[in-house]
Design a protein around this motif. Structure first.
Motif, PDB file in Angstrom:
ATOM      1  N   MET A   1      -8.100   5.427   6.688  1.00  0.00           N
ATOM      2  CA  MET A   1      -7.531   5.279   5.370  1.00  0.00           C
ATOM      3  C   MET A   1      -7.098   6.650   4.852  1.00  0.00           C
ATOM      4  O   MET A   1      -7.785   7.637   5.045  1.00  0.00           O
ATOM      5  CB  MET A   1      -8.555   4.684   4.403  1.00  0.00           C
ATOM      6  N   THR A   2      -5.950   6.648   4.174  1.00  0.00           N
ATOM      7  CA  THR A   2      -5.417   7.848   3.545  1.00  0.00           C
ATOM      8  C   THR A   2      -5.147   7.552   2.077  1.00  0.00           C
ATOM      9  O   THR A   2      -4.629   6.482   1.759  1.00  0.00           O
ATOM     10  CB  THR A   2      -4.079   8.259   4.220  1.00  0.00           C
ATOM     11  N   ILE A   3      -5.482   8.489   1.204  1.00  0.00           N
ATOM     12  CA  ILE A   3      -5.126   8.402  -0.214  1.00  0.00           C
ATOM     13  C   ILE A   3      -4.035   9.435  -0.447  1.00  0.00           C
ATOM     14  O   ILE A   3      -4.180  10.593  -0.053  1.00  0.00           O
ATOM     15  CB  ILE A   3      -6.317   8.708  -1.141  1.00  0.00           C
ATOM     16  N   THR A   4      -2.959   9.023  -1.091  1.00  0.00           N
ATOM     17  CA  THR A   4      -1.842   9.926  -1.348  1.00  0.00           C
ATOM     18  C   THR A   4      -1.126   9.520  -2.630  1.00  0.00           C
ATOM     19  O   THR A   4      -1.344   8.412  -3.143  1.00  0.00           O
ATOM     20  CB  THR A   4      -0.868   9.938  -0.147  1.00  0.00           C
ATOM     21  N   GLN A   5      -0.264  10.397  -3.111  1.00  0.00           N
ATOM     22  CA  GLN A   5       0.508  10.076  -4.302  1.00  0.00           C
ATOM     23  C   GLN A   5       1.596   9.066  -3.960  1.00  0.00           C
ATOM     24  O   GLN A   5       2.136   9.050  -2.854  1.00  0.00           O
ATOM     25  CB  GLN A   5       1.094  11.346  -4.909  1.00  0.00           C
ATOM     26  N   TYR A   6       1.899   8.241  -4.919  1.00  0.00           N
ATOM     27  CA  TYR A   6       2.894   7.188  -4.791  1.00  0.00           C
ATOM     28  C   TYR A   6       4.295   7.745  -4.543  1.00  0.00           C
ATOM     29  O   TYR A   6       4.698   8.730  -5.158  1.00  0.00           O
ATOM     30  CB  TYR A   6       2.904   6.357  -6.080  1.00  0.00           C
ATOM     31  N   VAL A   7       5.020   7.088  -3.634  1.00  0.00           N
ATOM     32  CA  VAL A   7       6.465   7.261  -3.465  1.00  0.00           C
ATOM     33  C   VAL A   7       7.065   5.854  -3.407  1.00  0.00           C
ATOM     34  O   VAL A   7       6.362   4.865  -3.164  1.00  0.00           O
ATOM     35  CB  VAL A   7       6.842   8.082  -2.209  1.00  0.00           C
ATOM     36  N   GLU A   8       8.365   5.769  -3.611  1.00  0.00           N
ATOM     37  CA  GLU A   8       9.014   4.463  -3.773  1.00  0.00           C
ATOM     38  C   GLU A   8       8.807   3.519  -2.592  1.00  0.00           C
ATOM     39  O   GLU A   8       8.772   2.299  -2.765  1.00  0.00           O
ATOM     40  CB  GLU A   8      10.501   4.650  -4.048  1.00  0.00           C
ATOM     41  N   THR A   9       8.635   4.047  -1.388  1.00  0.00           N
ATOM     42  CA  THR A   9       8.410   3.169  -0.232  1.00  0.00           C
ATOM     43  C   THR A   9       7.090   2.400  -0.337  1.00  0.00           C
ATOM     44  O   THR A   9       6.907   1.410   0.370  1.00  0.00           O
ATOM     45  CB  THR A   9       8.441   3.965   1.088  1.00  0.00           C
ATOM     46  N   HIS A  10       6.189   2.834  -1.219  1.00  0.00           N
ATOM     47  CA  HIS A  10       4.919   2.130  -1.432  1.00  0.00           C
ATOM     48  C   HIS A  10       5.058   0.939  -2.375  1.00  0.00           C
ATOM     49  O   HIS A  10       4.143   0.121  -2.484  1.00  0.00           O
ATOM     50  CB  HIS A  10       3.864   3.083  -2.012  1.00  0.00           C
ATOM     51  N   LEU A  11       6.196   0.843  -3.068  1.00  0.00           N
ATOM     52  CA  LEU A  11       6.351  -0.167  -4.116  1.00  0.00           C
ATOM     53  C   LEU A  11       6.131  -1.599  -3.628  1.00  0.00           C
ATOM     54  O   LEU A  11       5.384  -2.342  -4.272  1.00  0.00           O
ATOM     55  CB  LEU A  11       7.719  -0.029  -4.799  1.00  0.00           C
ATOM     56  N   PRO A  12       6.717  -2.038  -2.520  1.00  0.00           N
ATOM     57  CA  PRO A  12       6.478  -3.429  -2.103  1.00  0.00           C
ATOM     58  C   PRO A  12       4.992  -3.749  -1.905  1.00  0.00           C
ATOM     59  O   PRO A  12       4.538  -4.841  -2.255  1.00  0.00           O
ATOM     60  CB  PRO A  12       7.258  -3.553  -0.788  1.00  0.00           C
ATOM     61  N   GLY A  13       4.236  -2.815  -1.366  1.00  0.00           N
ATOM     62  CA  GLY A  13       2.803  -3.037  -1.178  1.00  0.00           C
ATOM     63  C   GLY A  13       2.061  -3.154  -2.489  1.00  0.00           C
ATOM     64  O   GLY A  13       1.170  -4.001  -2.647  1.00  0.00           O
TER      65      GLY A  13
END
Length: 127
Positions: A1-13
């Motif tokens: 598991m990785t925690i990272t800041q949001y980018v637009e490619t994460h939106l569908p998830g």
């Protein structure tokens, strides 16, 4: 598991998790959702299993004193593995705030496991 800041490619998830939770506000308008998750004063982080979004936290802050945890959820298949705690511990310092307030109706025991003070609260719907 990785925690990272949001980018637009994460939106569908994120939208899929919100839909599964029965939270219609973000999925109703994906363009608006992205604007909300990246607005000034907002910190949004995601938990990833490979490329799959398995959790997210969205906080609003003045950058100095106060932050508010607006939404946080972990995919049901990944709960009770420390992901929620990891999201909050990663995101809170990024806000620059000294404290984080939140309202919950489903996860009192989880949030009570953090150092905290409990207050009464209200959600006001203008108009």
């Amino acid at each position: 598991m990785t925690i990272t800041q949001y980018v637009e490619t994460h939106l569908p998830g994120i939208l899929a998790i919100c839909t599964a939770e029965g939270w219609p506000s973000l999925p109703a308008d994906p363009v608006r959702a992205h604007a909300v998750l990246t607005a000034p004063g907002v910190t949004t982080v995601v938990a990833l299993d490979g490329e799959q979004v398995i959790g997210f936290a969205y906080l609003q802050s003045d950058g100095h004193i106060q932050a508010h945890l607006s939404q946080m959820a972990v995919h049901p298949d990944h709960r009770r593995k420390g992901i929620g705690r990891a999201l909050l511990e990663y995101a809170a310092p990024l806000t620059g705030a000294q404290r984080v307030d939140l309202v919950t109706d489903t996860a009192e025991d989880f949030y009570a496991s953090f150092e905290h003070k409990t207050f009464s609260g209200f959600r006001i719907y203008p108009g």
